[in-house]
Design a protein around this motif. Structure first.
Motif, PDB file in Angstrom:
ATOM      1  N   ARG A  43      -3.449   1.031   6.353  1.00 33.82           N
ATOM      2  CA  ARG A  43      -4.607   0.390   5.718  1.00 33.82           C
ATOM      3  C   ARG A  43      -5.829   1.305   5.803  1.00 33.82           C
ATOM      4  O   ARG A  43      -6.004   2.042   6.763  1.00 33.82           O
ATOM      5  N   TRP A  44      -6.676   1.211   4.807  1.00 31.22           N
ATOM      6  CA  TRP A  44      -7.928   1.946   4.746  1.00 31.22           C
ATOM      7  C   TRP A  44      -9.036   0.967   4.395  1.00 31.22           C
ATOM      8  O   TRP A  44      -8.791  -0.010   3.667  1.00 31.22           O
ATOM      9  N   GLN A  45     -10.213   1.226   4.899  1.00 33.39           N
ATOM     10  CA  GLN A  45     -11.359   0.386   4.560  1.00 33.39           C
ATOM     11  C   GLN A  45     -11.498   0.339   3.039  1.00 33.39           C
ATOM     12  O   GLN A  45     -11.518   1.382   2.393  1.00 33.39           O
ATOM     13  N   GLY A  46     -11.532  -0.845   2.486  1.00 38.36           N
ATOM     14  CA  GLY A  46     -11.703  -0.996   1.042  1.00 38.36           C
ATOM     15  C   GLY A  46     -10.453  -0.736   0.228  1.00 38.36           C
ATOM     16  O   GLY A  46     -10.537  -0.568  -0.982  1.00 38.36           O
ATOM     17  N   ASP A  47      -9.268  -0.704   0.866  1.00 44.56           N
ATOM     18  CA  ASP A  47      -8.052  -0.406   0.099  1.00 44.56           C
ATOM     19  C   ASP A  47      -7.651  -1.523  -0.847  1.00 44.56           C
ATOM     20  O   ASP A  47      -6.855  -1.322  -1.738  1.00 44.56           O
ATOM     21  N   THR A  48      -8.178  -2.704  -0.662  1.00 45.19           N
ATOM     22  CA  THR A  48      -7.964  -3.755  -1.649  1.00 45.19           C
ATOM     23  C   THR A  48      -9.099  -3.625  -2.658  1.00 45.19           C
ATOM     24  O   THR A  48     -10.234  -3.969  -2.365  1.00 45.19           O
ATOM     25  N   ASN A  49      -8.776  -3.085  -3.819  1.00 45.17           N
ATOM     26  CA  ASN A  49      -9.804  -2.853  -4.821  1.00 45.17           C
ATOM     27  C   ASN A  49      -9.870  -4.017  -5.803  1.00 45.17           C
ATOM     28  O   ASN A  49      -9.301  -5.074  -5.567  1.00 45.17           O
TER      29      ASN A  49
ATOM     30  N   ASN B  23       0.851  -1.184   0.000  1.00 50.19           N
ATOM     31  CA  ASN B  23       0.000   0.000   0.000  1.00 50.19           C
ATOM     32  C   ASN B  23       0.885   1.231   0.000  1.00 50.19           C
ATOM     33  O   ASN B  23       2.039   1.178   0.432  1.00 50.19           O
TER      34      ASN B  23
END
Length: 168
Positions: free
Chosen positions: A135-141, A64
């Protein structure tokens, strides 16, 4: 009602990532990049902070944006080989890295840890190092889910400069 078939066809267009060529062509002499980057003073190395026993650098191949690494200057393979001063400074730097990333990037969470040994996923198995991954919510797109690549939204040089300034 007719049955329609929707076959999945992978998008085969290339993802442009010119910085990866350094990894592909990287040192073949067996030289440890942690040892090299820890010993010199080069902005292109993305070193964020140098302590007495350990240093912090931006991962050139991040999971990330803002992915930091903390490593001792000494070339050691396991945490058990670290002396008390190295262990203490590395832990302090991991905590400071989280604080700096929080101030600069406002992540919602972190992955913090060590991959010790090749079977554990260590990319550099002979030089112990810790990871701090914001990390961020939804960072895995959809990109890694469908095709494997990750999208890093900012140039590494720009991220490194922001983090260096915040570290001060």
């Amino acid at each position: 009602m007719s049955a329609e078939r929707h076959d999945y066809v992978a998008d085969t267009r290339p993802v442009w990532a010119p910085w990866r060529i350094d990894y592909i062509r990287g040192p073949k002499s067996g030289e440890c990049f942690f040892c090299v980057k820890g010993a010199r003073d080069c902005l292109g190395d993305h070193v964020i902070y140098k302590g007495r026993h350990a240093f912090v650098l931006l991962n050139d191949y991040p999971y990330n944006s803002g992915h930091l690494l903390v490593a001792p200057y000494r070339h050691l393979a396991t945490m058990g080989e670290l002396n008390a001063d190295e262990r203490a400074e590395m832990m302090d730097l991991l905590i400071q890295a989280q604080a700096v990333l929080s101030a600069v990037m406002q992540p919602q969470a972190f992955n913090v840890g060590f991959n010790v040994g090749e079977a554990a996923g260590a990319g550099v198995k002979d030089h112990i190092h810790g990871h701090v991954v914001p990390r961020w919510q939804g960072d895995t797109n959809f990109m890694p889910v469908l095709g494997g690549p990750r999208v890093v939204p900012e140039a590494l040089d720009a991220t490194a400069e922001l983090l260096r300034q915040a570290w001060k």
